[in-house]
Design a protein around this motif. Sequence first.
Motif, PDB file in Angstrom:
ATOM      1  N   HIS A 115       0.828  -1.207   0.000  1.00 25.64           N
ATOM      2  CA  HIS A 115       0.000   0.000   0.000  1.00 25.64           C
ATOM      3  C   HIS A 115       0.866   1.262   0.000  1.00 25.64           C
ATOM      4  O   HIS A 115       0.582   2.233  -0.704  1.00 25.64           O
ATOM      5  CB  HIS A 115      -0.891  -0.046   1.247  1.00 25.64           C
ATOM      6  N   GLN A 116       1.936   1.240   0.795  1.00 24.96           N
ATOM      7  CA  GLN A 116       2.817   2.414   0.908  1.00 24.96           C
ATOM      8  C   GLN A 116       3.941   2.396  -0.131  1.00 24.96           C
ATOM      9  O   GLN A 116       4.807   3.266  -0.119  1.00 24.96           O
ATOM     10  CB  GLN A 116       3.431   2.473   2.323  1.00 24.96           C
ATOM     11  N   ARG A 117       3.922   1.394  -0.983  1.00 19.50           N
ATOM     12  CA  ARG A 117       4.970   1.245  -2.007  1.00 19.50           C
ATOM     13  C   ARG A 117       6.370   1.295  -1.412  1.00 19.50           C
ATOM     14  O   ARG A 117       7.240   2.027  -1.861  1.00 19.50           O
ATOM     15  CB  ARG A 117       4.840   2.330  -3.076  1.00 19.50           C
ATOM     16  N   ARG A 118       6.573   0.492  -0.352  1.00 17.63           N
ATOM     17  CA  ARG A 118       7.876   0.378   0.285  1.00 17.63           C
ATOM     18  C   ARG A 118       8.345  -1.062   0.245  1.00 17.63           C
ATOM     19  O   ARG A 118       7.528  -1.966   0.173  1.00 17.63           O
ATOM     20  CB  ARG A 118       7.811   0.698   1.787  1.00 17.63           C
ATOM     21  N   ARG A 119       9.648  -1.225   0.403  1.00 15.57           N
ATOM     22  CA  ARG A 119      10.175  -2.536   0.767  1.00 15.57           C
ATOM     23  C   ARG A 119      10.526  -2.471   2.248  1.00 15.57           C
ATOM     24  O   ARG A 119      11.101  -1.498   2.702  1.00 15.57           O
ATOM     25  CB  ARG A 119      11.423  -2.869  -0.044  1.00 15.57           C
ATOM     26  N   VAL A 120      10.182  -3.489   2.972  1.00 15.48           N
ATOM     27  CA  VAL A 120      10.409  -3.493   4.410  1.00 15.48           C
ATOM     28  C   VAL A 120      11.262  -4.698   4.784  1.00 15.48           C
ATOM     29  O   VAL A 120      11.050  -5.797   4.266  1.00 15.48           O
ATOM     30  CB  VAL A 120       9.059  -3.554   5.171  1.00 15.48           C
ATOM     31  N   GLU A 121      12.237  -4.471   5.651  1.00 17.59           N
ATOM     32  CA  GLU A 121      13.082  -5.562   6.126  1.00 17.59           C
ATOM     33  C   GLU A 121      12.685  -5.922   7.558  1.00 17.59           C
ATOM     34  O   GLU A 121      12.463  -5.031   8.385  1.00 17.59           O
ATOM     35  CB  GLU A 121      14.558  -5.155   6.064  1.00 17.59           C
ATOM     36  N   VAL A 122      12.604  -7.214   7.808  1.00 16.42           N
ATOM     37  CA  VAL A 122      12.171  -7.676   9.125  1.00 16.42           C
ATOM     38  C   VAL A 122      13.024  -8.862   9.580  1.00 16.42           C
ATOM     39  O   VAL A 122      13.689  -9.526   8.778  1.00 16.42           O
ATOM     40  CB  VAL A 122      10.679  -8.121   9.127  1.00 16.42           C
ATOM     41  N   LEU A 123      12.959  -9.110  10.874  1.00 15.04           N
ATOM     42  CA  LEU A 123      13.468 -10.351  11.451  1.00 15.04           C
ATOM     43  C   LEU A 123      12.278 -11.096  12.046  1.00 15.04           C
ATOM     44  O   LEU A 123      11.289 -10.481  12.439  1.00 15.04           O
ATOM     45  CB  LEU A 123      14.489 -10.056  12.558  1.00 15.04           C
ATOM     46  N   LEU A 124      12.383 -12.385  12.130  1.00 18.57           N
ATOM     47  CA  LEU A 124      11.358 -13.185  12.802  1.00 18.57           C
ATOM     48  C   LEU A 124      11.802 -13.406  14.241  1.00 18.57           C
ATOM     49  O   LEU A 124      12.931 -13.848  14.493  1.00 18.57           O
ATOM     50  CB  LEU A 124      11.187 -14.534  12.099  1.00 18.57           C
ATOM     51  N   GLU A 125      10.906 -13.074  15.168  1.00 17.96           N
ATOM     52  CA  GLU A 125      11.229 -13.287  16.581  1.00 17.96           C
ATOM     53  C   GLU A 125      10.921 -14.732  16.950  1.00 17.96           C
ATOM     54  O   GLU A 125       9.842 -15.249  16.649  1.00 17.96           O
ATOM     55  CB  GLU A 125      10.425 -12.336  17.472  1.00 17.96           C
ATOM     56  N   VAL A 126      11.866 -15.348  17.616  1.00 17.40           N
ATOM     57  CA  VAL A 126      11.713 -16.740  18.010  1.00 17.40           C
ATOM     58  C   VAL A 126      11.749 -16.838  19.531  1.00 17.40           C
ATOM     59  O   VAL A 126      12.602 -16.239  20.188  1.00 17.40           O
ATOM     60  CB  VAL A 126      12.856 -17.613  17.424  1.00 17.40           C
ATOM     61  N   ASN A 127      10.819 -17.557  20.065  1.00 16.62           N
ATOM     62  CA  ASN A 127      10.848 -17.850  21.496  1.00 16.62           C
ATOM     63  C   ASN A 127      11.756 -19.060  21.691  1.00 16.62           C
ATOM     64  O   ASN A 127      11.293 -20.190  21.769  1.00 16.62           O
ATOM     65  CB  ASN A 127       9.436 -18.112  22.013  1.00 16.62           C
ATOM     66  N   ALA A 128      13.065 -18.773  21.743  1.00 19.25           N
ATOM     67  CA  ALA A 128      14.050 -19.845  21.793  1.00 19.25           C
ATOM     68  C   ALA A 128      14.333 -20.288  23.218  1.00 19.25           C
ATOM     69  O   ALA A 128      15.004 -21.296  23.445  1.00 19.25           O
ATOM     70  CB  ALA A 128      15.345 -19.401  21.105  1.00 19.25           C
ATOM     71  N   SER A 129      13.838 -19.514  24.195  1.00 22.34           N
ATOM     72  CA  SER A 129      14.102 -19.879  25.584  1.00 22.34           C
ATOM     73  C   SER A 129      12.958 -20.691  26.176  1.00 22.34           C
ATOM     74  O   SER A 129      13.079 -21.222  27.277  1.00 22.34           O
ATOM     75  CB  SER A 129      14.320 -18.610  26.417  1.00 22.34           C
ATOM     76  N   GLY A 130      11.839 -20.753  25.443  1.00 23.07           N
ATOM     77  CA  GLY A 130      10.729 -21.583  25.881  1.00 23.07           C
ATOM     78  C   GLY A 130       9.900 -21.011  27.011  1.00 23.07           C
ATOM     79  O   GLY A 130       9.021 -21.688  27.544  1.00 23.07           O
ATOM     80  N   GLU A 131      10.136 -19.751  27.390  1.00 20.25           N
ATOM     81  CA  GLU A 131       9.322 -19.153  28.447  1.00 20.25           C
ATOM     82  C   GLU A 131       7.937 -18.827  27.910  1.00 20.25           C
ATOM     83  O   GLU A 131       7.800 -18.268  26.827  1.00 20.25           O
ATOM     84  CB  GLU A 131       9.969 -17.860  28.942  1.00 20.25           C
ATOM     85  N   GLU A 132       6.935 -19.099  28.719  1.00 21.85           N
ATOM     86  CA  GLU A 132       5.568 -18.952  28.231  1.00 21.85           C
ATOM     87  C   GLU A 132       5.173 -17.516  27.933  1.00 21.85           C
ATOM     88  O   GLU A 132       4.408 -17.250  27.011  1.00 21.85           O
ATOM     89  CB  GLU A 132       4.589 -19.540  29.253  1.00 21.85           C
TER      90      GLU A 132
END
Length: 235
Positions: A115-132
């Motif tokens: 919609h905004q005619r942008r490219r966006v860079e992201v990271l995926l957040e991972v719950n790697a510590s297993g805390e609820e």
Amino acid sequence: MQQLLAERLQTVEQRITAACARVGRQRSDVTLIAVTKTVSSDVARLLPGLGVVHLGESRPQELWRKAAALPTGIFWHQVGHLQRNKVERTLPLVHLIHSVDSPRLLAEIDAEAHHQRRRVEVLLEVNASGEEAKHGFGPDELTDLADEIRALQNVSVRGLMTMAAYEDDPERCRATFVLLRQLRDDLQRQLGENYPLPHLSMGMSNDFEIAIEEGATMIRLGTVLFEGLPGGKSA
Ligand SMILES: *Cc1c(COP(=O)(O)O)cnc(C)c1O
């Protein structure tokens, strides 16, 4: 205040450099992101002059506020949970979103970027510590995402982010960081070399040296830089 910040930065720089050296990495492999959520805009404004141009905020509203109050030329990082109804206002301001924690958010960012005619860079957040209580994809959810990631038109996933559990002995965070690196390597194999995932955003005040030893390319530091400095909603 500027003097105090300069001294803290110098100490942190020495610790970063030493951690890099222990494992044969270059200082330039690691980006320091100053997480300014506990300090005022007046404190944050000092950072570029001290050589820190990557700033992070946990709450999007606070990122909007500080981005408006500070000069341009700063690379803003959204490091905390991003609600879908905050995506529209956040996209024009951010260099990188570290905290994409659901397929719905990923899809919303892709649609809004279109919609905004942008490219966006992201990271995926991972719950790697297993805390609820933690946001993020579960380690076994990531492998299902490869097709979805490849299909994104306006979003590039650049790597993974995690928050380790707080430990009195930061050595105990190492397993979380190793896991994040392995998950990145797995996802990288699935996506293939035409879709590089260079970034691991991991390491905070308590554990950043361990994170660097395990391959962090971005560390997110608040307390170690800003403890005791003026905060609040003053500026
Ligand atoms: C607050 C925060 C940090 C910085 O934490 P410190 O322990 O103060 O260095 C890093 N990442 C995220 C996502 C945060 O919310």
